[in-house]
Design a protein around this motif. Structure first.
Motif: not given
Length: 541
Positions: A394-410
Motif C-alpha cells: 500500500n502507499p504507506a508501506s515502508d518496504h517494497g520491490k523495485l525493478k527496471m520496467f523499460y530500459g532506454g536506447d538511442q
C-alpha cells in the motif's frame, strides 16, 4: 497533412496529424490492447527546416493556448502566455536578433472547478481549467488556461510573487492538485535552491513556499497518494568523472508523510527511497558509488544491476528529516540529507505516477539518463535512462520491490513526463536534448507502453507523437551562440497529462481508471520552447 475545423471555446484550433516523414523506423500497432494506436516515424532533424508534429492516425491535436496569447490581466513583466514582456516575440534583426524571453509553460494540471474568477468580474469563466507553472525566463509565474472562455479571457495570470507580494515566484517545473489542502502544488527544479510551493487556484493566488517542511532540492515530479502522502521525484544532474561523458547518479525519490494532510505547513516526515544491493545486501548509496573513484559511480556492479532487466530489488523508505525534531522552521537541503541517510541515487528521475487499479500499490517513474549518445554509461549502465516500477503493499508501506520496467536506447531516451492513459497503458515523453536530436538525427517523441508487456522480449513501444520543430524554435536553433541570444532552441515535449479534472480525493491520479477521450477524460501536452503551444489531443472517432 489533413486539417479540419473544431470549435474550442470560441477560438480557432489547429489540427495536426501524422507527418509521414521519417528518421528511425516506424513500428506497428499493438493489436492486443484496448488502445490500438499506430506508431509513426520520428521527425527528422535538418538545419534551418521546421517540421510538423506527427500523431498516430487515430489521434488529432488542437491548440488550447499558445505563447502569443495575450493575458487577460497582463503586467509590465508578463503580457503573454509564453513570453515575458522584454522584447519582440520573434527575433528583431534591428536589435541584434534579440527576442522576448520564453517562459516555457511546463507540467499541466487539468481541473473542473466551479466559482473561479478572472480579471472581468462580469464574465463567466466556466469550470474547465488547465494550470501551469512557467519554467524559463527571468522569473516564474502561474497561469490558468480557461478552456471554456473566449479568446479575450482565455488565459489568466494567477500570480508572479509569493504571498508577501514582493518575492518573485521561482521557475516552476512540476504541478499537481492536493484535494485535502485544496491547493495547487508546484515544484522548482533548482538544486539546493529549489523546493515546493502551494497556491490557491483563483486569480490573485496566494502562493506560499513550504520548503521549510519539504526541503530544498531539484524537485520536478510531484503526486499525492490515497493516504495523503506526497511523492516527489528529483532531477539533479551529477558530475562527470574525469575523461567521461557520463554523469554520476545524483537524484532521489522522496515521500513526504504529513502530520495533517489538510495543512502541509504543519510539517511531517520527509523520506527517501533506499534500494538494497542484490550482491552485498547493503544499501546502494551515493557513498557506495564513490564519485571520487576514477570511473565514479557510472560503471559499478550495482549501477549495472539497477539498470538491467530481470533484477528485482528490496526497497525501504528512510526518514531524512522530521519537523518534530527540527523545529527551526528553516529550509533544508533534502539532497544532502538523502545522501547522509544512505538513500539510493538515480540518474535524473523526473516524474512519477501511480498505476490505476492497484490501490496506489504501483508507482512508475522515469529516469532521463545522460542525454548524450556518447555517454560511456549508455551500454548497460543506465545512460539511456528508462522506466522503473516500484511495488508496495500500500502507499504507506515502508518496504517494497523495485525493478527496471523499460530500459532506454538511442531511439527512446531522455524520458521525462509520464501519465497513465488507461489502467494498462502509460505514456512517457522524451526530453532528449538538442544534443541528442542532432546526434541521432531525430527530434523528441512520446511513447505508449503496455505495462503487461515484458520489453526484454517484446518490440518497441508505440510512438504516438513525433514532435517536430516549429518555425520559432527553428529560428532559435540557428541563433544559438549568437551574442545576446538567451532562449532555448529545439522544441521539447512536456506536460503530458490525462485527467477527468475531478478535484476531489477520488480524483487523485491513480484512483480511477482513465477512459481516454470518454466520460470527461482529456489529454494535454505542451510543446515547450518555440511558440510554447499547449495542445489537447483527441480521438478521430
Amino acid at each position: 497533412m489533413t486539417a479540419r475545423k473544431r470549435s474550442v471555446a470560441g477560438a480557432a484550433a489547429l489540427v495536426v496529424v501524422a507527418a509521414g516523414v521519417g528518421a528511425l523506423g516506424a513500428g506497428s500497432a499493438n493489436a492486443n490492447t484496448k488502445i490500438d494506436w499506430t506508431s509513426v516515424p520520428a521527425a527528422p532533424v535538418a538545419r534551418g527546416v521546421a517540421a510538423p508534429n506527427g500523431l498516430s492516425p487515430q489521434l488529432r491535436e488542437f491548440i488550447a493556448a499558445q505563447g502569443s496569447n495575450r493575458l487577460e490581466n497582463p503586467t509590465d513583466l508578463v503580457r503573454y502566455f509564453g513570453y515575458l514582456n522584454d522584447g519582440t516575440l520573434v527575433p528583431d534583426p534591428a536589435n541584434g536578433s534579440a527576442e522576448a524571453s520564453k517562459t516555457e509553460p511546463d507540467k499541466n494540471t487539468y481541473l473542473r472547478l466551479g466559482g473561479l474568477h478572472g480579471a472581468d468580474p462580469h464574465y463567466n469563466y466556466g469550470q474547465e481549467f488547465v494550470f501551469q507553472g512557467h519554467e524559463g525566463g527571468k522569473a516564474g509565474y502561474i497561469t490558468r488556461v480557461n478552456l471554456d472562455a473566449d479568446p479575450a479571457h482565455r488565459v489568466t495570470l494567477l500570480a508572479t510573487t509569493l504571498a508577501d507580494g514582493t518575492t518573485p515566484i521561482p521557475n516552476i517545473d512540476g504541478s499537481t492538485w492536493d484535494p485535502w489542502a485544496k491547493r495547487l502544488l508546484l515544484t522548482s527544479e533548482n538544486g539546493n535552491k529549489g523546493g515546493v510551493l502551494q497556491a490557491t487556484p483563483d486569480i490573485d493566488s496566494t502562493v506560499e513556499d513550504i520548503s521549510d517542511v519539504l526541503g530544498r532540492a531539484g524537485y520536478e515530479g510531484i503526486q499525492n497518494d490515497s493516504a495523503g502522502n506526497l511523492w516527489l521525484v528529483e532531477d539533479s544532474g551529477g558530475s562527470s568523472p574525469t575523461g567521461s561523458t557520463a554523469k554520476n547518479p545524483n537524484s532521489f525519490v522522496y515521500r513526504f508523510v504529513p502530520v495533517d494532510r489538510t495543512d502541509l505547513k504543519k510539517g511531517g516526515k520527509l523520506q527517501a527511497l533506499q534500494v538494497t544491493s542484490n550482491r552485498t545486501r547493503t544499501p546502494i548509496t551515493f557513498q557506495a558509488i564513490d564519485p571520487t573513484h576514477p570511473t565514479g559511480g557510472i560503471r559499478t556492479d550495482d549501477q549495472k544491476d539497477i539498470s538491467s532487466y530481470g533484477q528485482v530489488f528490496d526497497t525501504r523508505w528512510v526518514t531524512i528529516h522530521d519537523t518534530a525534531t527540527d523545529r527551526s522552521g528553516q529550509p533544508f537541503d533534502a539532497n544532502a540529507a538523502a545522501k547522509a541517510a544512505q538513500a539510493t541515487p538515480f540518474k535524473r528521475p523526473e516524474n512519477g505516477v501511480f498505476r490505476p487499479g492497484t490501490k496506489f500499490g504501483q508507482f512508475f517513474f522515469t529516469v532521463t539518463g545522460d542525454t548524450n549518445t556518447t555517454s560511456d554509461a549508455n551500454a548497460g549502465y543506465g545512460g539511456w535512462g528508462g522506466l522503473y516500477q516500484l511495488t508496495q503493499d500500500n502507499p504507506a508501506s515502508d518496504h517494497g520491490k523495485l525493478k527496471m520496467f523499460y530500459g532506454g536506447d538511442q531511439e527512446h531516451t531522455g524520458l521525462d513526463n509520464i501519465t497513465f492513459v488507461d489502467a494498462d497503458h502509460v505514456a512517457a515523453v522524451e526530453d532528449a536534448s538538442a544534443t541528442v536530436h542532432n546526434q541521432r538525427g531525430a527530434f523528441d517523441s512520446a511513447y505508449l507502453f503496455d505495462v503487461r508487456t515484458d520489453y526484454r522480449k517484446a518490440g518497441d513501444p508505440v510512438r504516438f507523437l513525433a514532435e517536430g520543430r516549429d518555425e520559432d524554435a527553428t529560428m532559435d536553433a540557428l541563433l544559438i551562440g549568437s551574442a545576446g541570444f538567451h532562449n532555448d532552441d529545439d522544441n521539447e515535449i512536456t506536460g503530458i497529462h490525462v485527467s477527468n479534472g475531478d478535484p476531489s480525493v477520488n480524483g487523485i491520479l491513480g484512483a480511477q481508471d482513465p477512459k481516454p477521450f470518454k466520460d470527461g477524460w482529456r489529454m494535454f501536452w505542451t510543446q515547450q520552447h518555440g511558440q510554447n503551444v499547449l495542445w489537447e489531443i483527441t480521438s478521430t472517432n
